[in-house]
Design a protein around this motif. Sequence first.
Motif, PDB file in Angstrom:
ATOM      1  N   GLN A  13       0.825  -1.195   0.000  1.00 41.07           N
ATOM      2  CA  GLN A  13       0.000   0.000   0.000  1.00 41.07           C
ATOM      3  C   GLN A  13       0.867   1.257   0.000  1.00 41.07           C
ATOM      4  N   PRO A  14       0.349   2.363  -0.500  1.00 46.76           N
ATOM      5  CA  PRO A  14       1.097   3.631  -0.426  1.00 46.76           C
ATOM      6  C   PRO A  14       1.516   3.928   1.014  1.00 46.76           C
ATOM      7  N   GLY A  15       2.750   4.369   1.149  1.00 48.31           N
ATOM      8  CA  GLY A  15       3.312   4.627   2.462  1.00 48.31           C
ATOM      9  C   GLY A  15       4.029   3.438   3.072  1.00 48.31           C
ATOM     10  N   GLY A  16       3.895   2.289   2.457  1.00 52.07           N
ATOM     11  CA  GLY A  16       4.510   1.078   2.981  1.00 52.07           C
ATOM     12  C   GLY A  16       5.969   0.927   2.592  1.00 52.07           C
ATOM     13  N   SER A  17       6.535  -0.205   3.001  1.00 47.18           N
ATOM     14  CA  SER A  17       7.960  -0.474   2.764  1.00 47.18           C
ATOM     15  C   SER A  17       8.152  -1.871   2.192  1.00 47.18           C
ATOM     16  N   LEU A  18       9.225  -2.021   1.463  1.00 46.98           N
ATOM     17  CA  LEU A  18       9.678  -3.311   0.973  1.00 46.98           C
ATOM     18  C   LEU A  18      11.200  -3.315   0.977  1.00 46.98           C
ATOM     19  N   ARG A  19      11.770  -4.496   1.097  1.00 46.65           N
ATOM     20  CA  ARG A  19      13.205  -4.637   0.931  1.00 46.65           C
ATOM     21  C   ARG A  19      13.480  -5.647  -0.178  1.00 46.65           C
ATOM     22  N   LEU A  20      14.147  -5.190  -1.204  1.00 42.40           N
ATOM     23  CA  LEU A  20      14.549  -6.054  -2.300  1.00 42.40           C
ATOM     24  C   LEU A  20      15.942  -6.618  -2.021  1.00 42.40           C
ATOM     25  N   SER A  21      16.130  -7.856  -2.448  1.00 42.68           N
ATOM     26  CA  SER A  21      17.435  -8.501  -2.317  1.00 42.68           C
ATOM     27  C   SER A  21      17.952  -8.890  -3.693  1.00 42.68           C
ATOM     28  N   CYS A  22      19.259  -8.831  -3.837  1.00 41.97           N
ATOM     29  CA  CYS A  22      19.918  -9.239  -5.080  1.00 41.97           C
ATOM     30  C   CYS A  22      21.073 -10.155  -4.683  1.00 41.97           C
ATOM     31  N   ALA A  23      20.864 -11.442  -4.845  1.00 39.18           N
ATOM     32  CA  ALA A  23      21.880 -12.427  -4.483  1.00 39.18           C
ATOM     33  C   ALA A  23      22.770 -12.714  -5.682  1.00 39.18           C
ATOM     34  N   ALA A  24      24.065 -12.583  -5.480  1.00 37.91           N
ATOM     35  CA  ALA A  24      25.026 -12.785  -6.561  1.00 37.91           C
ATOM     36  C   ALA A  24      25.713 -14.138  -6.424  1.00 37.91           C
ATOM     37  N   SER A  25      26.063 -14.724  -7.555  1.00 41.82           N
ATOM     38  CA  SER A  25      26.857 -15.943  -7.574  1.00 41.82           C
ATOM     39  C   SER A  25      27.868 -15.847  -8.705  1.00 41.82           C
ATOM     40  N   GLY A  26      29.006 -16.479  -8.495  1.00 41.87           N
ATOM     41  CA  GLY A  26      30.042 -16.479  -9.519  1.00 41.87           C
ATOM     42  C   GLY A  26      31.000 -15.302  -9.439  1.00 41.87           C
ATOM     43  N   PHE A  27      30.720 -14.362  -8.551  1.00 39.40           N
ATOM     44  CA  PHE A  27      31.598 -13.219  -8.330  1.00 39.40           C
ATOM     45  C   PHE A  27      31.244 -12.615  -6.978  1.00 39.40           C
ATOM     46  N   SER A  28      32.088 -11.709  -6.514  1.00 37.16           N
ATOM     47  CA  SER A  28      31.846 -11.043  -5.232  1.00 37.16           C
ATOM     48  C   SER A  28      31.267  -9.660  -5.459  1.00 37.16           C
TER      49      SER A  28
END
Length: 115
Positions: A13-28
């Motif tokens: 909903q408007p005003g809310g929050s989310l946290r996106l994640s980006c998991a990497a593999s094959g490199f740091s």
Amino acid sequence: QVQLVESGGGLVQPGGSLRLSCAASGFSVSNAVMRWYRQPPGKQRELVAAIARATSATTYADSVEGRFTISRDNAKNTVYLQMNSLQPDDTAVYYCHAIATFAIWGQGTQVTVSS
């Protein structure tokens, strides 16, 4: 094989929050410039936030400054995008992007902000 996998999108909903994640593999992730982009419906992809490789300095688009935070967890080899005070204009597919000696994109994760 280098790869990025995003997660954490959804409906909020408007005003809310989310946290996106980006998991990497094959490199740091500590050895790459990591960026989050987004592509709203019918519009071009735009840069949202970036974190530098050596200094971890961060930059943001004006539209998200003060609301979004990009961060990196080297131990988990993951980059995050904390999104607060979300608005309908933040609705988009969000993509993770890495640049090192290569450049790669994740598959994207949908974020929808709607009441």
